[in-house]
Design a protein around this motif. Structure first.
Motif, PDB file in Angstrom:
ATOM      1  N   GLY A  39      63.397 -25.274   7.755  1.00 57.74           N
ATOM      2  CA  GLY A  39      63.739 -27.375   7.903  1.00 57.74           C
ATOM      3  C   GLY A  39      63.737 -27.717   9.006  1.00 57.74           C
ATOM      4  N   GLU A  40      63.738 -29.130   9.355  1.00 55.57           N
ATOM      5  CA  GLU A  40      63.734 -29.646  10.520  1.00 55.57           C
ATOM      6  C   GLU A  40      64.846 -28.940  11.532  1.00 55.57           C
ATOM      7  OE1 GLU A  40      64.417 -34.151  10.452  1.00 55.57           O
ATOM      8  OE2 GLU A  40      62.582 -33.897   8.685  1.00 55.57           O
ATOM      9  N   ASN A  41      63.934 -29.192  12.507  1.00 52.47           N
ATOM     10  CA  ASN A  41      65.347 -28.914  13.782  1.00 52.47           C
ATOM     11  C   ASN A  41      66.109 -29.918  14.622  1.00 52.47           C
ATOM     12  OD1 ASN A  41      65.784 -27.307  16.168  1.00 52.47           O
ATOM     13  ND2 ASN A  41      64.582 -28.192  16.825  1.00 52.47           N
ATOM     14  N   LEU A  42      67.593 -29.585  14.854  1.00 52.36           N
ATOM     15  CA  LEU A  42      68.479 -30.707  15.023  1.00 52.36           C
ATOM     16  C   LEU A  42      68.591 -29.763  16.322  1.00 52.36           C
ATOM     17  CD1 LEU A  42      70.641 -29.451  12.202  1.00 52.36           C
ATOM     18  CD2 LEU A  42      69.499 -31.764  12.485  1.00 52.36           C
ATOM     19  N   PRO A  43      67.790 -30.438  17.381  1.00 53.66           N
ATOM     20  CA  PRO A  43      67.966 -29.946  18.970  1.00 53.66           C
ATOM     21  C   PRO A  43      69.343 -30.395  19.163  1.00 53.66           C
ATOM     22  CG  PRO A  43      66.540 -32.031  18.902  1.00 53.66           C
ATOM     23  CD  PRO A  43      67.176 -31.736  17.391  1.00 53.66           C
ATOM     24  N   MET A  44      69.184 -30.197  20.579  1.00 55.28           N
ATOM     25  CA  MET A  44      71.092 -29.659  21.637  1.00 55.28           C
ATOM     26  C   MET A  44      70.852 -30.886  22.173  1.00 55.28           C
ATOM     27  SD  MET A  44      72.870 -27.128  20.618  1.00 55.28           S
ATOM     28  CE  MET A  44      73.935 -27.111  21.926  1.00 55.28           C
ATOM     29  N   LYS A  45      69.838 -31.300  23.180  1.00 56.28           N
ATOM     30  CA  LYS A  45      69.230 -32.110  24.339  1.00 56.28           C
ATOM     31  C   LYS A  45      67.905 -33.797  22.984  1.00 56.28           C
ATOM     32  CE  LYS A  45      71.143 -30.388  27.099  1.00 56.28           C
ATOM     33  NZ  LYS A  45      73.096 -31.252  28.319  1.00 56.28           N
ATOM     34  N   VAL A  46      68.718 -34.471  23.000  1.00 64.25           N
ATOM     35  CA  VAL A  46      67.853 -35.869  23.388  1.00 64.25           C
ATOM     36  C   VAL A  46      66.250 -35.608  23.700  1.00 64.25           C
ATOM     37  CG1 VAL A  46      67.179 -38.202  22.881  1.00 64.25           C
ATOM     38  CG2 VAL A  46      69.299 -37.405  22.369  1.00 64.25           C
ATOM     39  N   ASN A  47      64.915 -35.474  22.824  1.00 64.66           N
ATOM     40  CA  ASN A  47      63.429 -35.114  23.808  1.00 64.66           C
ATOM     41  C   ASN A  47      62.739 -36.233  23.493  1.00 64.66           C
ATOM     42  OD1 ASN A  47      63.993 -32.228  22.877  1.00 64.66           O
ATOM     43  ND2 ASN A  47      63.247 -32.863  20.247  1.00 64.66           N
ATOM     44  N   SER A  48      63.381 -36.503  23.531  1.00 63.16           N
ATOM     45  CA  SER A  48      62.840 -38.456  23.996  1.00 63.16           C
ATOM     46  C   SER A  48      63.068 -39.849  23.741  1.00 63.16           C
ATOM     47  CB  SER A  48      61.053 -38.493  22.911  1.00 63.16           C
ATOM     48  OG  SER A  48      61.383 -39.164  22.260  1.00 63.16           O
ATOM     49  N   GLY A  49      62.631 -40.961  24.622  1.00 62.91           N
ATOM     50  CA  GLY A  49      63.273 -42.023  24.473  1.00 62.91           C
ATOM     51  C   GLY A  49      63.605 -42.444  25.247  1.00 62.91           C
ATOM     52  N   PRO A  50      64.961 -42.937  25.676  1.00 62.80           N
ATOM     53  CA  PRO A  50      65.920 -43.358  26.769  1.00 62.80           C
ATOM     54  C   PRO A  50      66.686 -42.564  27.142  1.00 62.80           C
ATOM     55  CG  PRO A  50      65.914 -45.287  24.801  1.00 62.80           C
ATOM     56  CD  PRO A  50      64.794 -44.352  24.598  1.00 62.80           C
ATOM     57  N   ASN A  51      67.545 -41.785  26.418  1.00 63.03           N
ATOM     58  CA  ASN A  51      68.547 -40.990  25.737  1.00 63.03           C
ATOM     59  C   ASN A  51      67.805 -39.228  26.465  1.00 63.03           C
ATOM     60  OD1 ASN A  51      69.936 -43.089  26.099  1.00 63.03           O
ATOM     61  ND2 ASN A  51      70.401 -43.266  23.588  1.00 63.03           N
TER      62      ASN A  51
END
Length: 145
Positions: free
Chosen positions: A55-67
């Motif tokens: 399924g779709e990954n739910l990463p522990m950290k935000v991977n891109s963008g301002p956060n």
């Protein structure tokens, strides 16, 4: 049958797999309900060699963008119970793969029919079930490096 016996019996033969694709990505509770319903049926569990989920990954950290780099506090990244084992669910699950250990096509059809019955009970919004080979069953030339 012990795990060692299962490996001897397997011996690199491409066993059939059942792919269950849900019409929606499942919540953690729904994923837990489907897995436990499949694992609690004696006919199914006696013929399944391996369970895989995708399924779709739910990463522990935000991977891109301002956060980027900040903690990703997703509500669906939870610990679920699969039988008596705790599993950290890191995906929004949409696909289940069950590798079957069956002797012949009649036995395969019997197990697949039971899987359909269980899925009809626990996946109310729909699914697609297919039989084939969806993962590798032996090392390829690249895997031997």
């Amino acid at each position: 049958m012990t795990d060692n016996d299962r490996m001897k019996e397997y011996a690199g033969v491409p066993l059939p797999q059942v792919r269950i694709m849900t019409d929606r990505l499942l919540s953690a509770e729904s994923t837990e309900r489907v897995l436990n319903a499949l694992a609690s049926d004696e006919l199914i569990i006696s013929h399944v060699r391996r369970f895989d989920i995708k399924g779709e990954n739910l990463p522990m950290k935000v991977n891109s963008g301002p956060n980027k780099g900040l903690d990703n506090n997703h509500s669906e990244r939870k610990t679920i119970m699969f039988g008596n084992q705790e599993i950290l669910l890191t995906k929004s699950v949409g696909d289940f793969y069950l590798e079957l250990m069956v002797k012949d096509e009649d036995e395969q059809n019997e197990v697949v029919e039971r899987i359909k019955e269980v899925c009809n009970e626990v996946v109310p919004f729909g699914y697609t079930l297919s039989i084939g080979r969806y993962t590798k069953y032996r090392s390829t030339l690249r895997d031997t490096y």
